[in-house]
Design an enzyme around this catalytic site. Structure first.
Site, PDB file in Angstrom:
ATOM      1  CE1 TYR A 101      -3.375  -5.873   9.003  1.00 30.75           C
ATOM      2  CE2 TYR A 101      -5.656  -5.153   8.847  1.00 30.75           C
ATOM      3  CZ  TYR A 101      -4.389  -5.251   8.301  1.00 30.75           C
ATOM      4  OH  TYR A 101      -4.141  -4.716   7.062  1.00 30.75           O
ATOM      5  CD  GLN A 142       0.548  -2.269   3.871  1.00 27.29           C
ATOM      6  OE1 GLN A 142       1.337  -1.650   3.177  1.00 27.29           O
ATOM      7  NE2 GLN A 142      -0.554  -1.696   4.317  1.00 27.29           N
ATOM      8  CD  GLU A 198      -2.929   1.033   2.372  1.00 26.72           C
ATOM      9  OE1 GLU A 198      -3.841   1.889   2.423  1.00 26.72           O
ATOM     10  OE2 GLU A 198      -2.846   0.081   3.174  1.00 26.72           O
ATOM     11  CG  ASN A 222      -9.440  -1.698   1.171  1.00 25.35           C
ATOM     12  OD1 ASN A 222      -9.006  -2.820   1.410  1.00 25.35           O
ATOM     13  ND2 ASN A 222      -9.314  -0.688   2.031  1.00 25.35           N
ATOM     14  CD  GLU A 223      -9.964  -2.201   5.827  1.00 29.94           C
ATOM     15  OE1 GLU A 223     -10.020  -1.069   6.354  1.00 29.94           O
ATOM     16  OE2 GLU A 223      -9.130  -3.058   6.170  1.00 29.94           O
ATOM     17  CD  GLU A 273      -5.999  -4.551   4.248  1.00 29.56           C
ATOM     18  OE1 GLU A 273      -5.866  -4.183   5.439  1.00 29.56           O
ATOM     19  OE2 GLU A 273      -6.423  -3.810   3.339  1.00 29.56           O
TER      20      GLU A 273
END
Length: 490
Positions: free
Chosen positions: A239, A344, A25, A172-173, A295
């Site tokens: 996460y 990432q 990103e 995204n999201e 992710e």
């Protein structure tokens, strides 16, 4: 003693190599000073791509790379990143540190990077602040090789031939930074936007819809119910975060309880994949739609003295255990999980690679990917482990986890030992095989629970050969405390 059974006669789906994907990103030093240093840099580079970083990712056979975000994707306007550098618009990266984004790394640079890496491009389109036309024209610019305004613009910018675009996510999201949408609204938007993600020529785009945040099972249900027939994949973001946003500690600063708490949170991926998968089964019993965990990874506090918006964190043997546990889960659910991207790639969150000036180090997480790469495109084998639950009452984890596969006449077994203080003797029964001829093993472990590689000591945590024996159809090995182990059996 812990006991593992690998059912060599119970073959499952292929473990897609795309499970081992990465994410880049426009955040902190992932792109700039990570992958991209520019052609005039004194740091050795390949047409501007940092040579040591490229070589590190080629060594782990990177299958795909996701770009440009992340939250950045839904404020990214692709035409700002094409053409002469002097004409490219500058913007403020409002999500990540408020720094100036000069758009010197854009579409051409990304596809060039994927060519240098030898991996599939995975592009995230802008739904949050972008238009249908903008997304449609970007796909045309990338993939159309006939006569059109966008193909002529691409040629004018120095690339006559179209690229292949195998993976594309619509937004995204969108439940959060991508627009704070409700699932009903996003499902309708997805149906609309994906219509204009055209399939030009023989370029087949695998279309991915924005899926849920962690345990938002309603999002999965609503979007699958209303849009499953228009998608090839549904994303999932999760996460490994210690309790409370403000309770995060730097990656190498934790006590024994937080060791187990982190691995307990990583293990929750099993529940998420299983539960979201069951919801998807209601609308897609043939498992045509992939669960795309694009992710995932550990999210600790930033290193002291660094920009909080850059999400720069160190990487210890604890992170390696979290990676090994997670990848074992993905392998074991490979009938539904077919694409995944750790967050990432460089200098951000759980990075396999860190850079500092002219120096580059491979983190313990890099070694996990290196040890697990034999699973790529292998046939999954059913496996079971009899082990203890260890850790404090609020953070119990399985002491040992396992996944197994078969490829090119060899059996591949990966194991984790989360025990902080005790090695664990393991007997593995290769059920369905009468006699094994040989076995070899590699081990990644730390002398301390926060052992890590630094720029002054880059080889503190590296994979090493370890002793393993075979007896008829049994494999015996001792897993050191705090370790990830890979075994190849013939």
């Amino acid at each position: 003693m812990d006991f593992v059974v690998v059912n060599c006669n119970k073959e499952g789906s292929k473990i897609s190599r795309d499970i081992y994907g990465h994410f880049s990103e426009h955040l902190g030093r992932c792109i700039y000073d990570g992958f991209w240093v520019g052609k005039d840099s004194e740091i050795p580079n390949i047409d501007g791509y940092r040579k040591d970083v490229v070589e590190a990712f080629k060594e782990i056979d990177i299958p795909n790379l996701r770009w440009p975000g992340g939250c950045f994707a839904d404020e990214y306007h692709w035409k700002d990143g094409i053409g002469p550098y002097s004409n490219r618009k500058k913007m403020i990266n409002t999500h990540w540190g408020g720094v100036v984004e000069d758009n010197s790394f854009g579409t051409h640079e990304f596809f060039g990077l994927c060519e240098v890496l030898g991996c599939k491009p995975y592009v995230n389109g802008n739904v949050g602040s972008g238009t249908v036309q903008e997304m449609s024209e970007w796909v045309e610019y990338i993939t159309f090789d006939g006569e059109s305004p966008m193909s002529k613009l691409r040629e004018a910018n120095g690339h006559k031939d179209a690229w292949k675009l195998p993976l594309f996510c619509v937004g995204n999201e969108n439940w959060g930074c991508g627009g704070n949408m409700r699932p009903e609204y996003y499902a309708d938007l997805y149906r609309r936007y994906q219509t204009y993600v055209r399939q030009y020529g023989n370029n087949k785009i695998f279309k991915i819809a924005c899926g849920p945040n962690a345990g938002d099972f309603n999002w999965t249900d609503v979007v699958m119910k209303n849009a499953a027939q228009f998608m090839d994949g549904l994303s999932l973001h999760y996460y490994t975060v210690e309790p409370g946003w403000n309770e995060r500690t730097p990656a190498a600063e934790f006590d024994e309880d937080r060791w187990y708490l982190c691995l307990n949170k990583a293990s929750w991926m099993n529940y998420l994949v299983e539960t979201h998968g069951k919801i998807m089964d209601k609308y897609d019993p043939e498992k045509r739609v992939a669960l795309v965990v694009d992710e995932w990874g550990t999210w600790h506090a930033v290193e002291k003295g660094t920009n909080p918006g850059f999400l720069y964190q160190q990487n210890t043997i604890r992170d390696a255990l979290a990676a090994g546990i997670t990848l074992n889960i993905f392998n074991n659910y490979c009938d539904r999980v077919r694409i995944a991207n750790i967050a990432q790639a460089v200098n951000v969150l759980q990075s396999p690679v860190l850079t500092e000036g002219t120096k580059m180090i491979k983190t313990p997480t890099w070694y996990v990917f290196h040890m697990y790469k034999n699973h790529m495109d292998a046939v999954h084998l059913e496996s079971f482990v009899s082990t203890q639950q260890i850790g404090p009452d609020n953070a119990k984890v399985n002491a040992v986890t396992v996944s197994a596969s078969k490829k090119d006449g060899s059996y591949n077994i990966t194991l984790t030992n989360a025990d902080l203080k005790e090695s664990r003797k393991i007997t593995i029964k290769m059920d369905g095989v009468e006699k094994l001829s040989s076995a070899s093993a590699k081990c990644l472990c730390g002398k301390k629970m926060n052992s890590m590689n630094t720029f002054d000591n880059p080889d503190e945590v590296v994979e090493k050969e370890c002793e393993v024996t075979v007896n008829n159809n049994l494999v015996e090995i001792t897993l050191p405390e705090r370790s990830v182990v890979s075994i190849t059996v013939k």
